[in-house]
Every structure is written in C-alpha cells, then in structure tokens.
Design an enzyme around this catalytic site. Sequence first.
Site, PDB file in Angstrom:
ATOM      1  N   ARG A  40      11.521   1.859  -9.177  1.00 24.58           N
ATOM      2  CA  ARG A  40      10.834   0.772  -9.886  1.00 24.58           C
ATOM      3  C   ARG A  40      11.858   0.120 -10.806  1.00 24.58           C
ATOM      4  O   ARG A  40      12.870   0.353 -11.355  1.00 24.58           O
ATOM      5  CB  ARG A  40      10.061   1.502 -11.114  1.00 24.58           C
ATOM      6  N   LYS A  76      11.968   9.994  -9.350  1.00 24.27           N
ATOM      7  CA  LYS A  76      11.696   8.533  -9.677  1.00 24.27           C
ATOM      8  C   LYS A  76      13.166   7.953  -9.846  1.00 24.27           C
ATOM      9  O   LYS A  76      14.144   8.629 -10.644  1.00 24.27           O
ATOM     10  CB  LYS A  76      10.830   8.699 -10.631  1.00 24.27           C
ATOM     11  N   THR A 150      -1.642   3.277   0.585  1.00 20.58           N
ATOM     12  CA  THR A 150      -2.168   3.779  -0.871  1.00 20.58           C
ATOM     13  C   THR A 150      -3.434   3.087  -0.998  1.00 20.58           C
ATOM     14  O   THR A 150      -4.380   3.944  -1.596  1.00 20.58           O
ATOM     15  CB  THR A 150      -1.083   3.055  -1.946  1.00 20.58           C
ATOM     16  N   ALA A 236      -2.946  -1.750 -12.103  1.00 21.37           N
ATOM     17  CA  ALA A 236      -1.784  -2.442 -12.582  1.00 21.37           C
ATOM     18  C   ALA A 236      -0.623  -1.484 -13.098  1.00 21.37           C
ATOM     19  O   ALA A 236      -0.648  -0.569 -12.031  1.00 21.37           O
ATOM     20  CB  ALA A 236      -2.612  -3.324 -14.070  1.00 21.37           C
ATOM     21  N   ASN A 259      -0.195   4.378 -11.612  1.00 22.36           N
ATOM     22  CA  ASN A 259       0.272   5.587 -12.096  1.00 22.36           C
ATOM     23  C   ASN A 259       0.326   5.990 -13.631  1.00 22.36           C
ATOM     24  O   ASN A 259       0.026   4.930 -14.192  1.00 22.36           O
ATOM     25  CB  ASN A 259       1.901   5.863 -11.740  1.00 22.36           C
TER      26      ASN A 259
HETATM   27  N1  LIG Z   1       2.254   0.452  -3.782  1.00 24.40           N
HETATM   28  C1  LIG Z   1       2.091   1.603  -3.653  1.00 24.40           C
HETATM   29  O1  LIG Z   1       2.005   2.057  -2.676  1.00 24.40           O
HETATM   30  C2  LIG Z   1       1.599   2.313  -4.913  1.00 24.40           C
HETATM   31  C3  LIG Z   1       1.561   3.864  -4.639  1.00 24.40           C
HETATM   32  C4  LIG Z   1       1.269   4.580  -5.691  1.00 24.40           C
HETATM   33  C5  LIG Z   1       1.019   4.278  -6.883  1.00 24.40           C
HETATM   34  N2  LIG Z   1       1.279   2.848  -7.162  1.00 24.40           N
HETATM   35  C6  LIG Z   1       0.803   2.149  -8.408  1.00 24.40           C
HETATM   36  O2  LIG Z   1      -0.436   1.314  -8.248  1.00 24.40           O
HETATM   37  C7  LIG Z   1      -0.251   0.375  -9.376  1.00 24.40           C
HETATM   38  C8  LIG Z   1      -0.272  -1.043  -8.458  1.00 24.40           C
HETATM   39  O3  LIG Z   1       0.842  -1.016  -7.451  1.00 24.40           O
HETATM   40  P1  LIG Z   1       1.353  -2.297  -6.772  1.00 24.40           P
HETATM   41  O4  LIG Z   1       2.029  -2.104  -5.742  1.00 24.40           O
HETATM   42  O5  LIG Z   1      -0.218  -3.090  -6.347  1.00 24.40           O
HETATM   43  O6  LIG Z   1       1.855  -2.982  -7.888  1.00 24.40           O
HETATM   44  P2  LIG Z   1       2.219  -4.686  -8.036  1.00 24.40           P
HETATM   45  O7  LIG Z   1       3.327  -5.009  -9.004  1.00 24.40           O
HETATM   46  O8  LIG Z   1       1.960  -5.402  -6.681  1.00 24.40           O
HETATM   47  O9  LIG Z   1       0.808  -5.177  -8.799  1.00 24.40           O
HETATM   48  C9  LIG Z   1       0.403  -4.873 -10.018  1.00 24.40           C
HETATM   49  C10 LIG Z   1      -0.516  -6.204 -10.673  1.00 24.40           C
HETATM   50  O10 LIG Z   1      -0.942  -5.771 -11.723  1.00 24.40           O
HETATM   51  C11 LIG Z   1      -0.931  -7.201 -12.626  1.00 24.40           C
HETATM   52  N3  LIG Z   1      -0.885  -6.530 -13.945  1.00 24.40           N
HETATM   53  C12 LIG Z   1       0.164  -5.978 -14.571  1.00 24.40           C
HETATM   54  N4  LIG Z   1      -0.266  -5.620 -15.886  1.00 24.40           N
HETATM   55  C13 LIG Z   1      -1.238  -6.165 -16.088  1.00 24.40           C
HETATM   56  C14 LIG Z   1      -2.509  -5.926 -17.146  1.00 24.40           C
HETATM   57  N5  LIG Z   1      -2.159  -5.427 -18.340  1.00 24.40           N
HETATM   58  N6  LIG Z   1      -3.856  -6.427 -16.796  1.00 24.40           N
HETATM   59  C15 LIG Z   1      -4.017  -6.894 -15.663  1.00 24.40           C
HETATM   60  N7  LIG Z   1      -2.984  -7.180 -14.630  1.00 24.40           N
HETATM   61  C16 LIG Z   1      -1.873  -6.454 -14.903  1.00 24.40           C
HETATM   62  C17 LIG Z   1       0.320  -7.717 -12.133  1.00 24.40           C
HETATM   63  O11 LIG Z   1       0.476  -9.086 -12.497  1.00 24.40           O
HETATM   64  C18 LIG Z   1       0.378  -7.302 -10.662  1.00 24.40           C
HETATM   65  O12 LIG Z   1      -0.302  -8.396 -10.004  1.00 24.40           O
HETATM   66  C19 LIG Z   1       1.037   0.458  -9.982  1.00 24.40           C
HETATM   67  O13 LIG Z   1       0.943   1.212 -11.153  1.00 24.40           O
HETATM   68  C20 LIG Z   1       1.987   1.528  -8.827  1.00 24.40           C
HETATM   69  O14 LIG Z   1       2.927   2.158  -9.702  1.00 24.40           O
HETATM   70  C21 LIG Z   1       1.301   1.870  -6.143  1.00 24.40           C
END
Ligand SMILES: NC(=O)c1ccc[n+]([C@@H]2O[C@H](COP(=O)([O-])OP(=O)(O)OC[C@H]3O[C@@H](n4cnc5c(N)ncnc54)[C@H](O)[C@@H]3O)[C@@H](O)[C@H]2O)c1
Length: 357
Positions: A40, A76, A150, A236, A259
Amino acid sequence: MDRTELAHEEVRTARGTRTGVPVVVAVHSTARGPAIGGVRIKPYPSWRDGLDDVLRLSEAMTMKCALAGLAHGGGKTVAVLPAGGWDPRRRTELITDIAEVIDGFGGRYRCGPDIGSTPEDMSLIHRLAHGNAFCRPESEGGSGNSSAATARGVLAALRAGLRHRHGDDRVAGRRIGVIGFGHVGRLVAGELAGAGATVLVTDVDTALAGPAERAGARWTTADLLTEELDVLVPAATGGLLTERAARNCRAELIVGPANNQLADDSVDRVLHDRGITWVPDVLASIGGIVHAVSREEAGLDETAANARVDRIGERTTDLLDLAADRRITPLTAAYRMAGPTPAPTPPAGPRPASVPR
Ligand SMILES: NC(=O)c1ccc[n+]([C@@H]2O[C@H](COP(=O)([O-])OP(=O)(O)OC[C@H]3O[C@@H](n4cnc5c(N)ncnc54)[C@H](O)[C@@H]3O)[C@@H](O)[C@H]2O)c1
C-alpha cells in the site's frame, strides 16, 4: 487488536535509502506458510498511522489466508508518502526502496499489489527481491492485475448474501449502492448494472461521475450509508463502518472488497442486532489472493483459478449459516471458521539485503 502485546512475528520500519519515504513491512504469521499481502503506497498523517494500518492489515491477511484455505500467513507493506505531495518521477526509486525491505525477509513474505501499487511495480520488486512478488503483468509470466478476481469474489459473496436473505440470488431490480468507484468498485458496479440492478455509485473523486454513468450506474453525492438499499458495497478505504454509521445504516446486506471495513470489531454486533447481514471483508475480499496463488503457485489455468474464486460464494453461505445456527455474529463465525491463529514462528537470522543501490 491488543495494543499491549506484539501479535506479529516481525515488523520492520526503514527510511527508504533513496527516497527517505518510511517503508513498514509487517509479517503477522508464517505458521501456515510464507506471509502474503499487498503493498500500500499512500499518504498518511504520520508514519505511525502507516504502522497502525500495516499491523491491522497484516493480521487480517492471516485470517483471509486461513479462510481461503491457503498455505500462507498474513503480511503487508505500507509506504508512507508525505501528506503534502510526492514527486511521481521518483517512482522507480521508491519501489526499489520497498523491494529492499521486502528482500530482507528472505522469502518469508511475498507481496502483491494494493492501493497505490501496480503489476508493473510487482515486476520490479520480483526482479529485485528474489521473486517474492505476485501479480506481475501476464506478459511477464505473472497473474496480472488482481482487481478482476477480487470483484469476482465480491460478486460470489454478494449473491450468497442475497440467497441467505431472500432464498434466491437475483440482482435484477435490486437497489445496490457502491462506495468507491476504483479498480474493484467499477467492475462490481458495472457487472451488477449489467445484470439489471439499480446501482448507485459515489466516490470522493467526482471526475469518476462520467465513467460511472457510462458503466450503467447512477452517480450520487448522497451518503449511501443512510440510503435505503438492498445491498451496500464498501469498495473504498477501511474504517467506514463506525458505530454511528452502523446505527444509521439502512442497507439489508453489506458486502464489499474494502479491507478493515469495521472501525471497531464491536460494530459487527451493532449491525447484527439491527438485522443487517454483514459479510466480513476477510472473506469477501479474498478473490484476488486466491486467484494469484492458484495461478502462480498451484499452476492452475484461468478457468480452474476462477472456479476457486467462485467458491467464496459457498464459504459465505457456510459462514452465514454458521452464524445463524449458532446465533453468533458473522465476525465471530469468521473467527471460528478460520480456526485459532497459529503461534508466531520466530524469524530466522538476518539475511543481507541484495538490492543494488
Ligand atoms: N484491488 C484488489 O484486488 C483488492 C483486493 C482486496 C481488497 N481490496 C480493497 O478494496 C478496496 C478498493 O480497492 P481498489 O483496488 O478498487 O482501490 P482503488 O484505490 O482503485 O479505489 C478506491 C476508490 O475509493 C475512492 N474513495 C476513497 N475514499 C473514499 C470515500 N471516503 N468515499 C468514497 N470514495 C472513496 C477513491 O477515490 C477510489 O476511486 C480497498 O480497500 C482495497 O484495499 C482491493
């Protein structure tokens, strides 16, 4: 998390030798096998906030691996960017700094992408840290971006949640809110809209309104936490479900990839007592890991790896049934299904970093 005792096997914090950016790597457990978990890269108010995040996230990874039946534990990495901004031209230096710390674990921790990191970054880390990175681009022999897997896992868990509540997993005609239109959120939203759901999307990045509408969703600036919904998808960052949010939430079912969705474990009880079904993120979000490990370690083809991801649906049903049968909360059921966290394994002796400066 008990803050008086170190629950983790090993935590390393280093100032990047090239960039000065604090890099924190936490290995929670290697008792079942090498720790795995994403990198991260984002701004935090201070490096201590990054440390808190990495401790929480790596511990959750141990539970995710146990729930997924993987021979891995949780780890992590967090790189703490300055809150005031960061020069993206120094990307290679930063990733090299991160690779150096990861390489110091000598294979006891293998990373993958997370918020702020990409398959291309994994490619560099793979090269510099003796292969200890998942999800390099497919053109380089990796399993590529984990977001699609995911999202697939989230959708399997969501349908299982609907079956649990309604006896069928139909999404057409249902009202579904997605918070966060990022890599995973946009895939989930697009899929659900395509299947006939009314999908409301919100994101702090208002530039995403157009892409959301084009994906068939309705953009909103309303607080989806208080909106009447069949399903709320937190996609998010973590900590969204505070006790207050849980008391005001009007969704029937909450399931998403973010997460550490609960600001505190006790929120699970608040949701439960209000009759809201929450699928723990430690289960709903594991599709990407399951896919990467299935492709890169087990050598499965895409179809077989996806079939493993789809089993998240069955695991969700098992978890919700267990919670209902025993009259326990979903989080308690998740802990039971994961089994006891194995005792930490003491780290082996130090291993010299091998990354060229
Ligand atoms: N990408 C993966 O394969 C994966 C795997 C497991 C868990 N996750 C988790 O899933 C979540 C999303 O992952 P991602 O890869 O899509 O991340 P990303 O960064 O591509 O997207 C997150 C989105 O959330 C928005 N955001 C942030 N804070 C916000 C809020 N308070 N209100 C509304 N929108 C908000 C951001 O502008 C962004 O567009 C994260 O928590 C990540 O840790 C992702």
